[in-house]
Design an enzyme around this catalytic site. Structure first.
Site, PDB file in Angstrom:
ATOM      1  N   ASP A 181      37.889  54.203  21.615  1.00  0.00           N
ATOM      2  CA  ASP A 181      36.738  54.434  22.503  1.00  0.00           C
ATOM      3  C   ASP A 181      35.916  55.659  22.069  1.00  0.00           C
ATOM      4  O   ASP A 181      36.219  56.301  21.053  1.00  0.00           O
ATOM      5  CB  ASP A 181      37.250  54.567  23.952  1.00  0.00           C
ATOM      6  CG  ASP A 181      36.291  53.976  24.967  1.00  0.00           C
ATOM      7  OD1 ASP A 181      35.096  53.829  24.670  1.00  0.00           O
ATOM      8  OD2 ASP A 181      36.747  53.666  26.096  1.00  0.00           O
ATOM      9  N   ASP A 236      29.471  48.830  28.361  1.00  0.00           N
ATOM     10  CA  ASP A 236      30.472  47.981  29.013  1.00  0.00           C
ATOM     11  C   ASP A 236      29.832  46.815  29.773  1.00  0.00           C
ATOM     12  O   ASP A 236      28.803  46.968  30.427  1.00  0.00           O
ATOM     13  CB  ASP A 236      31.262  48.802  30.049  1.00  0.00           C
ATOM     14  CG  ASP A 236      32.305  49.690  29.386  1.00  0.00           C
ATOM     15  OD1 ASP A 236      32.321  49.785  28.137  1.00  0.00           O
ATOM     16  OD2 ASP A 236      33.101  50.294  30.127  1.00  0.00           O
TER      17      ASP A 236
END
Ligand SMILES: *[C@@H]1O[C@H](CO)[C@@H](O)[C@H](O)[C@H]1NC(C)=O
Ligand SMILES: *[C@@H]1O[C@H](CO)[C@@H](O)[C@H](O)[C@H]1NC(C)=O
Ligand SMILES: *[C@@H]1O[C@H](CO)[C@@H](O)[C@H](O)[C@H]1NC(C)=O
Ligand SMILES: *[C@@H]1O[C@H](CO)[C@@H](O)[C@H](O)[C@H]1NC(C)=O
Length: 425
Positions: A181, A236
Site C-alpha cells: 500500500d 479505492d
C-alpha cells in the site's frame, strides 16, 4: 458458415476474375488460431510484454479473496481459516480463486525489539506461518499486506526502509503474495519506493506475487510493469454503482499496458456486499473480467447468497478473464445520453472476441455493435454465444449485432468468426 457469405465470396471471386491485380479467396478461419481477429488500431498492444516483471507469475490475472472490502480491520485467524474452508466447499477454489489475502490490521502496532513485524497476538495468536501451513494444506495460497511507507493505512508498522528484513520474514512464513500500500509515504515518489521491495522479494528466492497499490497516483501503468505483477490504477473502490462505473472508466485508459506478467488493477470486487443490485454486480463482474482485472472476491464467502455465488462462479466469464492471449478489453463504442449505451470488447485466443453490451442508462435500451466499431472486417460472419445464459444464438451475425439490455445490466457474448477473406495482390 451462412449462405450469404458464400454469395459474397462468389461475387468477390467474380470481381477478382476480371481484375488481374487482385485475387481474393474465402478461407475458413483455422481452429485455435492465436492471431487477433481485430484491427490492431483498435487494440493497441505496442507496449504489450515490454515491461513485465519476470518472476514467472501473473500469466493470467490473479484470482482469490481479500479481507478488506467486507471485514476492513475486523479480522482474525479464525475468519481467514473459515474463508479458506468456504472457498473449497463452495467450489470457488476449483474455479481458480486460490489466493487468500489478508489485508491491513494483521500486525501489532509496533515492531519487536529486534525490529521485526509481529502478528497481532490477540487476533492472530498462532502466527502467520501456522496460517500459511493451514492454507497450503488445502492447496490454496496465502497473501499478506504491507505498506511502502512508515505506517500502513491503519497505522501499523510500514515496510519502507525495512524491505529486506520484512521480505525475508514473509518468505520464511511461506507467504505467496504481497499487497503493498501507499500510506505515510513521506512524499517520496512511488517509482523510488516500490522497486526496493521488488528486489527484496526477489532476493528471498521465494516466488512471491507482488501487487502494487499506489492508487494510480503516478500513472503506474507507465513504469510499474517492470516492478510488480499488478498495479492499482485508481483510488479505492466502494460498494456503489457510482464508484464501480467511475473506476471502470479510469482503468480503461491504461488498457494498452496490461499483459501476461503485469495487470492493471481497478481494485477488488464488491460483488455480494449489498450496495448494488444483481444487475449492477453482474455488470461489475463482466467488465472486470473483460478488463483482465484481478478477480479478488471482497465479500463474506461464508455467507453468500445464491445470486452472489452464481455471479462469481460463472465459468465462461472467468475464462474470459483467464484467457491465455491476455489482452485487456476496452470500451470501443458509446452513444446516447451521457454515452450510457456502451460496447466493451477485447480479443481472445482462438481468434475470438468477447463483446459486452453495458446499459448505464436509467431504463432498458437496445444496444448495437457494428462490425466497424469492433474492428471486424465488414464481410465477416460470426457465431454468437451468450455467456450469462450459456446459450448459442440460433443465427450467425453479419455486419452488426443488437441486443436489449436492462438498466445497469450487462450482457456478454463470445463472437467466433466463421469466415474470413484473404487478400493477395
Ligand atoms: C473473528 O472475526 C470475525 C469477523 O469479524 C468475528 O465475527 C469473530 O467474532 C472474530 N472471532 C474472534 C475469536 O475474535
Ligand atoms: C528474480 O529476478 C530474476 C530476473 O528477473 C528472475 O529471473 C527470477 O525468476 C526472480 N526470482 C524470483 C524468486 O522472483
Ligand atoms: C464511493 O465512491 C463514489 C465515487 O467515487 C463517491 O462519490 C462516494 O462518495 C464514495 N462513497 C463512500 C461512502 O466513500
Ligand atoms: C448473512 O448475510 C445476510 C444478508 O445477505 C445478513 O442479513 C446476515 O446478517 C448475514 N449473517 C451473518 C452471520 O453475517
Amino acid at each position: 458458415m451462412v449462405n450469404h457469405t458464400v454469395y459474397i465470396s462468389l461475387l468477390i471471386l467474380w470481381v477478382s476474375a476480371i481484375s488481374i491485380t487482385v485475387a481474393v479467396r474465402v478461407v475458413p478461419l483455422p481452429e485455435n488460431n492465436e492471431r487477433p481477429a481485430l484491427k490492431s488500431n483498435l487494440f493497441d498492444t505496442s507496449n504489450y510484454g515490454k515491461l513485465q516483471l519476470n518472476n514467472g507469475l501473473a500469466q493470467t490475472p490473479q484470482m482469490g479473496w481479500n479481507s478488506w472490502n467486507f471485514f476492513a480491520c475486523n479480522i482474525n485467524e479464525t475468519v481467514i481459516k473459515e474463508t479458506a474452508d468456504e472457498l473449497i466447499s463452495t467450489g470457488l477454489a476449483e474455479l481458480g480463486y486460490v489466493y487468500v489475502n489478508i489485508d491491513d490490521c494483521w500486525s501489532s502496532p509496533s515492531r519487536s525489539l529486534q525490529g521485526s513485524l509481529v502478528p497481532d497476538p490477540e487476533t492472530f495468536p498462532s502466527g502467520i506461518k501456522s496460517l500459511a501451513d493451514y492454507i497450503h494444506e488445502k492447496g490454496l495460497k496465502l497473501g499478506i499486506y504491507s505498506d511502502a511507507g512508515v505506517f500502513t493505512c491503519q497505522v501499523r508498522p510500514g515496510s519502507l526502509f525495512h524491505e529486506s528484513a520484512d521480505a525475508e520474514l514473509f518468505a520464511s512464513w511461506g507467504v505467496d503474495y504481497l499487497k503493498y500500500d501507499n500510506c505515510y509515504n513521506l512524499g517520496i515518489k512511488p517509482e523510488k519506493r516500490y522497486p526496493p521491495m521488488r528486489d527484496a522479494l526477489n532476493a528471498t528466492g521465494h516466488t512471491i506475487f507482488y501487487s502494487l497499490c499506489e492508487w494510480g497516483v503516478d500513472d503506474p501503468a507507465l513504469w510499474a510493469g517492470g516492478v510488480g505483477n499488478s498495479w492499482r490504477t485508481t483510488d479505492d473502490i466502494n460498494d456503489s454503482w457510482a464508484s464501480m462505473t467511475t473506476i471502470a472508466d479510469l482503468n480503461d485508459k491504461w488498457a494498452a499496458y496490461a499483459g501476461p506478467g503485469g495487470w492493471n488493477d481497478p481494485d477488488m470486487l464488491e460483488v455480494g456486499n449489498g450496495g448494488m443490485t444483481y444487475q449492477e454486480y453482474r455488470a461489475h463482474f463482466s467488465i472486470w473480467a473483460l478488463m483482465k482485472a484481478p478477480l479478488l472476491i471482497g465479500c463474506d464467502v461464508r455467507n453468500m447468497t445464491a445470486e452472489t455465488l452464481e455471479i462469481l462462479s460463472n465459468k465462461e466469464v472467468i475464462a474470459v478473464n483467464q484467457d491465455p492471449l491476455g489482452v485487456q478489453g476496452r470500451k470501443v463504442y458509446a452513444e446516447g445520453k451521457d454515452n450510457c449505451k456502451q460496447v466493451w470488447a477485447g480479443p481472445l485466443s482462438g481468434n475470438r472476441l468477447v463483446v459486452a453490451f453495458w446499459n448505464r442508462c436509467s431504463k432498458a435500451v437496445t444496444i448495437t455493435a457494428k462490425w466497424e466499431a469492433l474492428g471486424l472486417d465488414p464481410t465477416i460472419s460470426v457465431s454468437v454465444r451468450d455467456i450469462w445464459k450459456h446459450e448459442d444464438m440460433p443465427e450467425d451475425a453479419l455486419t452488426s449485432f443488437s441486443t436489449q439490455v436492462d438498466s445497469h445490466d450487462c450482457k456478454m457474448y463470445i463472437f467466433t468468426p466463421q469466415m474470413a477473406y484473404q487478400f493477395a495482390v
